[in-house]
Write a protein that holds these residues in place. Structure first.
Motif, PDB file in Angstrom:
ATOM      1  N   GLY A 239       0.742  -1.413  -0.157  1.00  0.00           N
ATOM      2  CA  GLY A 239      -0.253  -0.239  -0.166  1.00  0.00           C
ATOM      3  C   GLY A 239       0.916   1.354  -0.372  1.00  0.00           C
ATOM      4  O   GLY A 239       0.051   2.277  -0.625  1.00  0.00           O
ATOM      5  N   ASP A 240       1.726   1.145   0.208  1.00  0.00           N
ATOM      6  CA  ASP A 240       2.588   2.626   0.319  1.00  0.00           C
ATOM      7  C   ASP A 240       3.131   2.353  -0.982  1.00  0.00           C
ATOM      8  O   ASP A 240       3.706   1.965  -2.490  1.00  0.00           O
ATOM      9  CB  ASP A 240       4.218   2.174   0.801  1.00  0.00           C
ATOM     10  CG  ASP A 240       4.357   2.049   2.499  1.00  0.00           C
ATOM     11  OD1 ASP A 240       3.776   2.711   2.938  1.00  0.00           O
ATOM     12  OD2 ASP A 240       4.875   1.787   3.150  1.00  0.00           O
ATOM     13  N   THR A 241       3.517   4.179  -1.606  1.00  0.00           N
ATOM     14  CA  THR A 241       3.557   5.047  -2.856  1.00  0.00           C
ATOM     15  C   THR A 241       5.309   5.568  -2.848  1.00  0.00           C
ATOM     16  O   THR A 241       5.729   6.132  -1.588  1.00  0.00           O
ATOM     17  CB  THR A 241       2.965   6.193  -2.448  1.00  0.00           C
ATOM     18  OG1 THR A 241       0.742   5.349  -3.007  1.00  0.00           O
ATOM     19  CG2 THR A 241       3.279   6.644  -3.694  1.00  0.00           C
ATOM     20  N   THR A 242       5.470   4.481  -3.656  1.00  0.00           N
ATOM     21  CA  THR A 242       6.974   4.511  -3.603  1.00  0.00           C
ATOM     22  C   THR A 242       7.516   5.598  -5.210  1.00  0.00           C
ATOM     23  O   THR A 242       6.726   5.934  -5.939  1.00  0.00           O
ATOM     24  CB  THR A 242       8.242   3.196  -3.826  1.00  0.00           C
ATOM     25  OG1 THR A 242       6.722   2.954  -4.439  1.00  0.00           O
ATOM     26  CG2 THR A 242       7.364   2.479  -3.123  1.00  0.00           C
ATOM     27  N   GLN A 243       8.245   5.859  -4.970  1.00  0.00           N
ATOM     28  CA  GLN A 243       9.107   6.704  -6.193  1.00  0.00           C
ATOM     29  C   GLN A 243      10.241   6.012  -6.930  1.00  0.00           C
ATOM     30  O   GLN A 243      11.371   4.682  -6.517  1.00  0.00           O
ATOM     31  CB  GLN A 243       9.850   7.987  -5.644  1.00  0.00           C
ATOM     32  CG  GLN A 243       8.348   9.034  -5.214  1.00  0.00           C
ATOM     33  CD  GLN A 243       9.025  10.410  -3.828  1.00  0.00           C
ATOM     34  OE1 GLN A 243      10.636  10.715  -4.644  1.00  0.00           O
ATOM     35  NE2 GLN A 243       8.253  11.040  -3.462  1.00  0.00           N
ATOM     36  N   PRO A 244      10.588   6.045  -8.231  1.00  0.00           N
ATOM     37  CA  PRO A 244      11.374   5.567  -9.078  1.00  0.00           C
ATOM     38  C   PRO A 244      12.604   6.410  -8.364  1.00  0.00           C
ATOM     39  O   PRO A 244      13.748   6.491  -7.530  1.00  0.00           O
ATOM     40  CB  PRO A 244      11.068   6.658 -10.093  1.00  0.00           C
ATOM     41  CG  PRO A 244      10.561   7.428  -9.899  1.00  0.00           C
ATOM     42  CD  PRO A 244       9.476   7.185  -8.705  1.00  0.00           C
ATOM     43  N   GLY A 245      13.481   4.207  -8.546  1.00  0.00           N
ATOM     44  CA  GLY A 245      14.491   4.425  -7.528  1.00  0.00           C
ATOM     45  C   GLY A 245      14.718   3.581  -6.489  1.00  0.00           C
ATOM     46  O   GLY A 245      15.388   3.282  -5.927  1.00  0.00           O
ATOM     47  N   TRP A 246      13.601   3.837  -5.147  1.00  0.00           N
ATOM     48  CA  TRP A 246      14.047   3.531  -4.270  1.00  0.00           C
ATOM     49  C   TRP A 246      13.714   1.752  -4.557  1.00  0.00           C
ATOM     50  O   TRP A 246      13.377   0.825  -5.283  1.00  0.00           O
ATOM     51  CB  TRP A 246      12.169   3.957  -3.676  1.00  0.00           C
ATOM     52  CG  TRP A 246      12.050   5.443  -2.978  1.00  0.00           C
ATOM     53  CD1 TRP A 246      12.840   6.275  -4.125  1.00  0.00           C
ATOM     54  CD2 TRP A 246      10.712   5.703  -2.304  1.00  0.00           C
ATOM     55  NE1 TRP A 246      11.730   7.477  -3.347  1.00  0.00           N
ATOM     56  CE2 TRP A 246      11.060   7.288  -1.952  1.00  0.00           C
ATOM     57  CE3 TRP A 246      10.349   4.793  -1.532  1.00  0.00           C
ATOM     58  CZ2 TRP A 246      10.339   7.834  -1.788  1.00  0.00           C
ATOM     59  CZ3 TRP A 246       9.310   6.087  -0.523  1.00  0.00           C
ATOM     60  CH2 TRP A 246       9.438   7.168  -0.623  1.00  0.00           C
ATOM     61  N   THR A 247      15.242   1.804  -3.225  1.00  0.00           N
ATOM     62  CA  THR A 247      14.945   0.440  -3.403  1.00  0.00           C
ATOM     63  C   THR A 247      13.581  -0.160  -2.279  1.00  0.00           C
ATOM     64  O   THR A 247      13.671   0.362  -1.510  1.00  0.00           O
ATOM     65  CB  THR A 247      16.272  -0.269  -2.220  1.00  0.00           C
ATOM     66  OG1 THR A 247      17.142   0.749  -3.302  1.00  0.00           O
ATOM     67  CG2 THR A 247      16.517  -1.035  -2.076  1.00  0.00           C
ATOM     68  N   VAL A 248      13.139  -1.018  -2.437  1.00  0.00           N
ATOM     69  CA  VAL A 248      12.253  -1.617  -1.460  1.00  0.00           C
ATOM     70  C   VAL A 248      12.660  -3.088  -1.306  1.00  0.00           C
ATOM     71  O   VAL A 248      11.920  -3.447  -0.191  1.00  0.00           O
ATOM     72  CB  VAL A 248      10.991  -2.018  -2.673  1.00  0.00           C
ATOM     73  CG1 VAL A 248      10.093  -2.357  -2.191  1.00  0.00           C
ATOM     74  CG2 VAL A 248      10.431  -0.842  -3.371  1.00  0.00           C
ATOM     75  N   ILE A 249      13.571  -4.170  -2.154  1.00  0.00           N
ATOM     76  CA  ILE A 249      13.480  -5.317  -1.655  1.00  0.00           C
ATOM     77  C   ILE A 249      15.388  -5.408  -1.571  1.00  0.00           C
ATOM     78  O   ILE A 249      15.692  -5.192  -2.770  1.00  0.00           O
ATOM     79  CB  ILE A 249      12.945  -6.443  -2.165  1.00  0.00           C
ATOM     80  CG1 ILE A 249      11.398  -5.934  -1.205  1.00  0.00           C
ATOM     81  CG2 ILE A 249      13.376  -7.261  -2.066  1.00  0.00           C
ATOM     82  CD1 ILE A 249      10.953  -7.077  -1.599  1.00  0.00           C
ATOM     83  N   THR A 250      16.138  -6.073  -0.891  1.00  0.00           N
ATOM     84  CA  THR A 250      16.842  -6.804  -1.244  1.00  0.00           C
ATOM     85  C   THR A 250      17.183  -7.660  -0.666  1.00  0.00           C
ATOM     86  O   THR A 250      16.637  -8.314   0.196  1.00  0.00           O
ATOM     87  CB  THR A 250      18.251  -5.920  -0.513  1.00  0.00           C
ATOM     88  OG1 THR A 250      17.953  -6.003   1.252  1.00  0.00           O
ATOM     89  CG2 THR A 250      18.028  -4.766  -0.221  1.00  0.00           C
TER      90      THR A 250
END
Length: 318
Positions: A239-250
């Motif tokens: 549900g979170d809104t993210t922006q281009p380039g954000w690391t979500v999972i590693t």
């Protein structure tokens, strides 16, 4: 601090205690306190707080799309073990779905315009070709009449036939120019319509590719580590809104070694240098002290990213 300085400090402390007893400040009948002084170096202690991480890891980031921000529809649980090629992250594609239908309508319209333009130009060119053939026939007839020897005709008729041949030749040349111009215009119009059609097709291809990029799979087997929100100080979640380039999972490479990224308070700036040895204590294993060495220091101080900052700090890697 050297051992001599330590001894002096202790002697001064003992003298102060003696003066306190002489003035009645000490407890009556209290036994004297003794301390053992040994030679050694006093090392300054600097406390750094950080987190343990792998030295190398694969980062799954938010892709760049026309909508800019993307909402997380689903992602694998933090700490879950996944296999290579397994789906681990999916962004919301509802905006792309609606846009894709509109792009398909534009493609169908572009196809209709291209076919219509091709048919109309074909009819127009056919008319020009028919007109050129008619004028060619008229020119051939005029040439036959003009070829009659002038001594067999009166002077006026001979002159009119020559003029008629010239007019027929001019009409053929004009018809040829009109046909060439119509062919060039038709070719240009068809190119424009074809470009519009190809543009609409590329828009659909880009939208479908963008939708495919919204589903991320694990490039290799590993353990999922969900990244922190850049400024809210918590883990990202569905549900979170993210922006281009954000690391979500590693996906950390545990076999490649571990490191600690720690933050140094600005008041302690200069007390840590490259190669400084220290000890790392993990919260999960407080009794297991691990030796560590400073391997990198950021050249410019920066504020903490998880909360509003009132002071600066430098980041060190151990």
């Amino acid at each position: 601090m050297t051992a001599a300085r330590v001894a002096v400090a202790l002697v001064l402390a003992a003298g102060a205690c003696d003066r306190a007893r002489a003035s009645g400040g000490g407890a009556a009948g209290a036994p004297p306190r003794r301390a053992a002084v040994t030679a050694g170096d006093l090392a300054p202690r600097v406390l750094l707080t950080g987190e343990l991480r792998a030295t190398s890891a694969v980062e799954l980031t938010t892709p760049r799309t026309d909508t800019w921000q993307l909402s997380i529809r689903w992602m694998a649980d933090d700490g879950a073990t996944v296999a290579a090629g397994e789906r681990v992250l999916e962004f919301d594609n509802s905006a792309f779905t609606s846009q894709l239908e509109q792009k398909k309508l534009l493609l169908r319209q572009a196809d209709m315009d291209l076919r219509s333009n091709r048919d109309l130009t074909a009819v127009a060119i056919a008319d020009k070709e028919a007109e050129l053939r008619e004028r060619g026939v008229a020119l051939a007839k005029a040439k036959v009449l003009a070829a009659v020897p002038a001594d067999l005709l009166d002077g006026r008729t001979a002159q009119e036939r020559q003029l008629e041949q010239q007019r027929a030749e001019a009409a053929v040349a004009a018809a040829q120019l009109e046909l060439t111009a119509a062919q060039r215009a038709a070719s240009l119009d068809l190119r424009v319509k074809q470009i519009e059609r190809d543009k609409a097709q590329r828009a659909i291809d880009d939208a479908e590719q963008a939708m495919a990029e919204l589903v991320l799979t694990a490039p290799r087997a590993g353990v999922i580590v969900v990244a922190d929100h850049p400024w809210e100080g918590r883990k990202l979640h569905t549900g979170d809104t993210t922006q281009p380039g954000w690391t979500v999972i590693t996906l950390p490479d545990l076999a490649g070694g571990l490191e600690v990224k720690a933050e140094l308070s600005d008041v302690d700036d200069g007390k840590v240098a490259l190669g400084t040895a220290g000890t790392c204590v993990l919260d999960a294993f407080p009794d297991a002290a691990l030796p560590c060495t400073v391997t990198a220091i950021t050249p410019v101080a920066r504020g903490a990213s998880t909360a509003p900052v009132t002071g600066g700090g430098r980041s060190s890697t151990l």
